[in-house]
Design a protein around this motif. Structure first.
Motif, PDB file in Angstrom:
ATOM      1  N   UNK A 128       0.833  -1.201   0.000  1.00 24.65           N
ATOM      2  CA  UNK A 128       0.000   0.000   0.000  1.00 24.65           C
ATOM      3  C   UNK A 128       0.872   1.257   0.000  1.00 24.65           C
ATOM      4  N   UNK A 129       0.325   2.330  -0.509  1.00 26.15           N
ATOM      5  CA  UNK A 129       1.092   3.567  -0.669  1.00 26.15           C
ATOM      6  C   UNK A 129       1.714   4.062   0.628  1.00 26.15           C
ATOM      7  N   UNK A 130       1.058   3.815   1.748  1.00 29.86           N
ATOM      8  CA  UNK A 130       1.541   4.357   3.023  1.00 29.86           C
ATOM      9  C   UNK A 130       2.917   3.844   3.425  1.00 29.86           C
ATOM     10  N   UNK A 138       2.262  13.695  -4.390  1.00 32.22           N
ATOM     11  CA  UNK A 138       1.303  14.754  -4.075  1.00 32.22           C
ATOM     12  C   UNK A 138       1.725  16.073  -4.713  1.00 32.22           C
ATOM     13  N   UNK A 139       3.010  16.385  -4.615  1.00 31.81           N
ATOM     14  CA  UNK A 139       3.508  17.643  -5.196  1.00 31.81           C
ATOM     15  C   UNK A 139       3.324  17.662  -6.711  1.00 31.81           C
ATOM     16  N   UNK A 140       3.569  16.514  -7.341  1.00 33.55           N
ATOM     17  CA  UNK A 140       3.445  16.424  -8.799  1.00 33.55           C
ATOM     18  C   UNK A 140       2.016  16.691  -9.253  1.00 33.55           C
ATOM     19  N   UNK A 141       1.055  16.289  -8.409  1.00 29.91           N
ATOM     20  CA  UNK A 141      -0.355  16.484  -8.744  1.00 29.91           C
ATOM     21  C   UNK A 141      -0.898  17.799  -8.205  1.00 29.91           C
ATOM     22  N   UNK A 142      -0.049  18.554  -7.522  1.00 28.44           N
ATOM     23  CA  UNK A 142      -0.493  19.825  -6.961  1.00 28.44           C
ATOM     24  C   UNK A 142      -1.454  19.672  -5.805  1.00 28.44           C
ATOM     25  N   UNK A 143      -1.307  18.596  -5.035  1.00 27.51           N
ATOM     26  CA  UNK A 143      -2.207  18.320  -3.919  1.00 27.51           C
ATOM     27  C   UNK A 143      -1.526  18.625  -2.590  1.00 27.51           C
ATOM     28  N   UNK A 144      -2.301  19.151  -1.656  1.00 29.21           N
ATOM     29  CA  UNK A 144      -1.795  19.392  -0.319  1.00 29.21           C
ATOM     30  C   UNK A 144      -1.619  18.056   0.401  1.00 29.21           C
ATOM     31  N   UNK A 145      -0.659  17.969   1.333  1.00 29.11           N
ATOM     32  CA  UNK A 145      -0.469  16.712   2.070  1.00 29.11           C
ATOM     33  C   UNK A 145      -1.545  16.515   3.131  1.00 29.11           C
ATOM     34  N   UNK A 146      -2.671  15.962   2.719  1.00 25.29           N
ATOM     35  CA  UNK A 146      -3.781  15.666   3.631  1.00 25.29           C
ATOM     36  C   UNK A 146      -4.250  14.240   3.394  1.00 25.29           C
ATOM     37  N   UNK A 147      -5.031  13.738   4.326  1.00 27.49           N
ATOM     38  CA  UNK A 147      -5.577  12.382   4.189  1.00 27.49           C
ATOM     39  C   UNK A 147      -6.512  12.319   2.976  1.00 27.49           C
ATOM     40  N   UNK A 290       4.360  10.930   8.541  1.00 27.23           N
ATOM     41  CA  UNK A 290       5.749  10.792   8.130  1.00 27.23           C
ATOM     42  C   UNK A 290       6.422  12.147   8.355  1.00 27.23           C
ATOM     43  N   UNK A 291       7.520  12.141   9.075  1.00 30.17           N
ATOM     44  CA  UNK A 291       8.268  13.372   9.324  1.00 30.17           C
ATOM     45  C   UNK A 291       9.536  13.314   8.490  1.00 30.17           C
ATOM     46  N   UNK A 292       9.702  14.277   7.621  1.00 33.19           N
ATOM     47  CA  UNK A 292      10.777  14.223   6.632  1.00 33.19           C
ATOM     48  C   UNK A 292      12.113  14.637   7.237  1.00 33.19           C
ATOM     49  N   UNK A 461       3.841  15.026   6.934  1.00 30.79           N
ATOM     50  CA  UNK A 461       2.923  14.559   5.897  1.00 30.79           C
ATOM     51  C   UNK A 461       2.126  13.367   6.441  1.00 30.79           C
ATOM     52  N   UNK A 462       0.810  13.463   6.483  1.00 30.39           N
ATOM     53  CA  UNK A 462       0.017  12.384   7.087  1.00 30.39           C
ATOM     54  C   UNK A 462       0.050  11.102   6.264  1.00 30.39           C
ATOM     55  N   UNK A 463      -0.185  10.002   6.940  1.00 29.72           N
ATOM     56  CA  UNK A 463      -0.447   8.723   6.286  1.00 29.72           C
ATOM     57  C   UNK A 463      -1.938   8.436   6.426  1.00 29.72           C
ATOM     58  N   UNK A 464      -2.465   7.626   5.537  1.00 32.24           N
ATOM     59  CA  UNK A 464      -3.894   7.334   5.579  1.00 32.24           C
ATOM     60  C   UNK A 464      -4.215   6.131   6.456  1.00 32.24           C
ATOM     61  N   UNK A 465      -3.199   5.420   6.938  1.00 31.64           N
ATOM     62  CA  UNK A 465      -3.414   4.182   7.682  1.00 31.64           C
ATOM     63  C   UNK A 465      -4.126   4.423   9.010  1.00 31.64           C
ATOM     64  N   UNK A 466      -4.986   3.484   9.366  1.00 34.23           N
ATOM     65  CA  UNK A 466      -5.607   3.410  10.675  1.00 34.23           C
ATOM     66  C   UNK A 466      -5.345   1.999  11.208  1.00 34.23           C
ATOM     67  N   UNK A 467      -5.941   1.652  12.342  1.00 32.81           N
ATOM     68  CA  UNK A 467      -5.752   0.292  12.850  1.00 32.81           C
ATOM     69  C   UNK A 467      -6.432  -0.703  11.914  1.00 32.81           C
TER      70      UNK A 467
END
Length: 490
Positions: A128-130, A138-147, A290-292, A461-467
């Motif tokens: 999975x992407x996470x 995200x930057x390539x698509x011009x999207x903010x780093x959000x869930x 994720x903390x860069x 930058x958030x990850x979308x994962x939950x439990x």
């Protein structure tokens, strides 16, 4: 005959409590398995040469490896050799194939395994992407780093880099990969029954998959680790107490290992790990970011263990205090689940109310919220002790930059705990927030997203994962997992 297709997934992990202590069988850790998973798909190849195995990782550049399987008739051993030596090598995959097939031959015989491999195998592995940083995508698509932005990315998206260059997010990709691959092989070769993974019980088959995955993962890493990452990949969220590393020492060499089956068998009493099922309380949500910056986990662990050896009395004092705080935290979470079971309506009311209050406000109100407070207080104590240990051994377990970020997050309404996972450092943060059924922009996780998106000192930058709701290893229907067929078959 083996089934023509097998798909097995295994989850990533977050070690909430028990960092460093989980290396010692005297202590336990609380590990949560995530909704982000690794998937291994195996099908009979047909077009490949007999006894040939092709392994692909479609998310990466130049990530295809072909192996020839050769059986040595004299002693019944098996050799798995990479066909094109100039290609990149994948030690984890190679060892998984070599040692899993060796175990299968020990227990099933050469003839049967030869028969299973006659058509050749085509194996694809995707995560999975996470598991990988999505900042560039995200930057390539011009999207903010959000869930919400992450949900717009292609599932199992291409990373655009070679495997060695990918930026991982610390969810335990190697353990999840090995667990899914080893289990898929054992099932596809009819060595483990599919029915054994139809439910989430800790069966003999699941325990064997655990032992084999632990072995391969340790061998590939060159050391016997704590094993909590593989254990959570197999069994799901849990309170984990490690096995004595001596059980694997006879097998920790490249060649001339003894028979695998007696050591890896679930009936071998030397496998003395303890798994106590665990889950986060209802109406709570695990948040990850994720903390860069990045940290070298083996280096951190090595320095802490060196300090422990040099100052055993002080280390014992700190570790015992940490263990007490860890167990208080686990007990407080269990108490929340208990309160829900005893009276769901009252529990939901408390959660809705507490989600709008900061911890300092909750303390000022006489209300049945003590378990929320206990959870918050226990983890604040854990953080204090982890920072103390970091100062004593000169290791940035919770660096000042992370402390500032976590303090800002845990002071928000509806946040009941938060910290740096596992060994700590600059890699990531986790938070546990209340999630009552109410308007989306009032949810605590939305408040945290706003903190992350406006934070200046670190790139968060958030990850979308939950439990994970599925406990550990899971047999999959390829068409029931969004984007999986496209990722594997293109």
């Amino acid at each position: 005959m083996a089934s023509t297709s097998t798909v097995v997934s295994a989850p990533g992990k977050v070690l909430l409590a028990g960092g460093y202590l989980v290396l010692d069988p005297a202590y336990s850790g609380i590990v949560v398995s995530t909704s982000s998973r690794f998937y291994t798909s195996i099908q009979d190849a047909g077009a490949l040469n007999p006894n040939s195995i092709r392994v692909r990782s479609p998310q990466f550049l130049q990530a295809s490896w072909t192996y020839s399987v050769r059986f040595v008739a004299a002693d019944g051993t098996v050799m798995v050799e990479q066909v094109v030596l100039e290609d990149s090598k994948n030690k984890f995959v190679h060892l998984a194939l070599q040692r899993t097939l060796a175990l299968a031959i020990e227990l099933k015989g050469v003839a049967e395994i030869q028969n299973k491999l006659a058509p050749g195998l085509d194996i694809a592995i995707v995560g999975d992407n996470d598991f990988y940083s999505q900042r560039a995508q995200l930057a390539q698509l011009g999207l903010e780093p959000t869930i919400d932005s992450l949900s717009k990315l292609t599932p199992f998206g291409p990373t655009g880099v070679q495997l060695k260059d990918v930026h991982k997010t610390g969810l335990g990709s190697s353990a999840a990969l090995i667990t899914s691959l080893v289990t898929a092989l054992l099932i596809h070769l009819d060595f483990l029954p599919r029915s054994a993974f139809a439910d989430e019980s800790i069966s003999e088959s699941r325990r064997l998959a655990h032992n084999v995955a632990q072995y391969v993962h340790c061998l590939a890493q060159g050391k016997v680790g704590s094993g909590f990452d593989v254990s959570s990949a197999v069994f799901g969220s849990q309170k984990y107490t490690r096995f004595n590393p001596a059980v694997l020492q006879p097998l920790m060499q490249d060649d001339l290992v003894p028979k695998l089956a007696p050591i890896l068998s679930p009936s071998n009493p030397a496998w003395d790990y303890k798994v106590e099922p665990f889950q986060l309380p209802p109406s709570t949500r695990l948040m990850l970011a994720d903390v860069d910056a990045g940290s070298d986990t083996p280096s951190l662990v090595g320095k802490v263990l060196k300090w422990r050896q040099a100052e055993p009395v002080k280390a014992a004092e700190v570790w015992n205090a940490l263990d007490q705080a860890n167990m208080k935290f686990a007990q407080a979470l269990r108490r929340l689940s208990q309160l829900h079971d005893e009276n769901p309506e009252d529990y939901d009311f408390v959660v809705r109310f507490a989600a709008s209050l900061q911890p300092v406000q909750v303390r000022a109100i006489f209300f049945p919220m003590t378990s929320c407070l206990n959870t918050h207080a226990a983890y604040q104590e854990i953080r204090t002790k982890m920072r103390e240990m970091g100062n004593l051994c000169g290791v940035p377990i919770e660096p000042p930059e992370q402390t500032a970020l976590l303090d800002a997050c845990t002071s928000q309404a509806g946040v009941i705990a938060g910290g740096v996972p596992g060994a700590g450092g600059y890699d990531a943060v986790w938070l546990l927030v209340l999630e009552p059924p109410q308007t989306a922009d009032q949810l605590p996780f939305r408040r945290i997203e706003r903190v992350w998106s406006t934070w200046k000192d670190l790139n968060v930058s958030p990850l979308s994962a939950i439990e994970s709701k599925a406990k550990g290893i899971h047999l999959e229907d390829i068409d029931q997992v969004n984007g999986l067929r496209q990722a594997i078959h293109g």
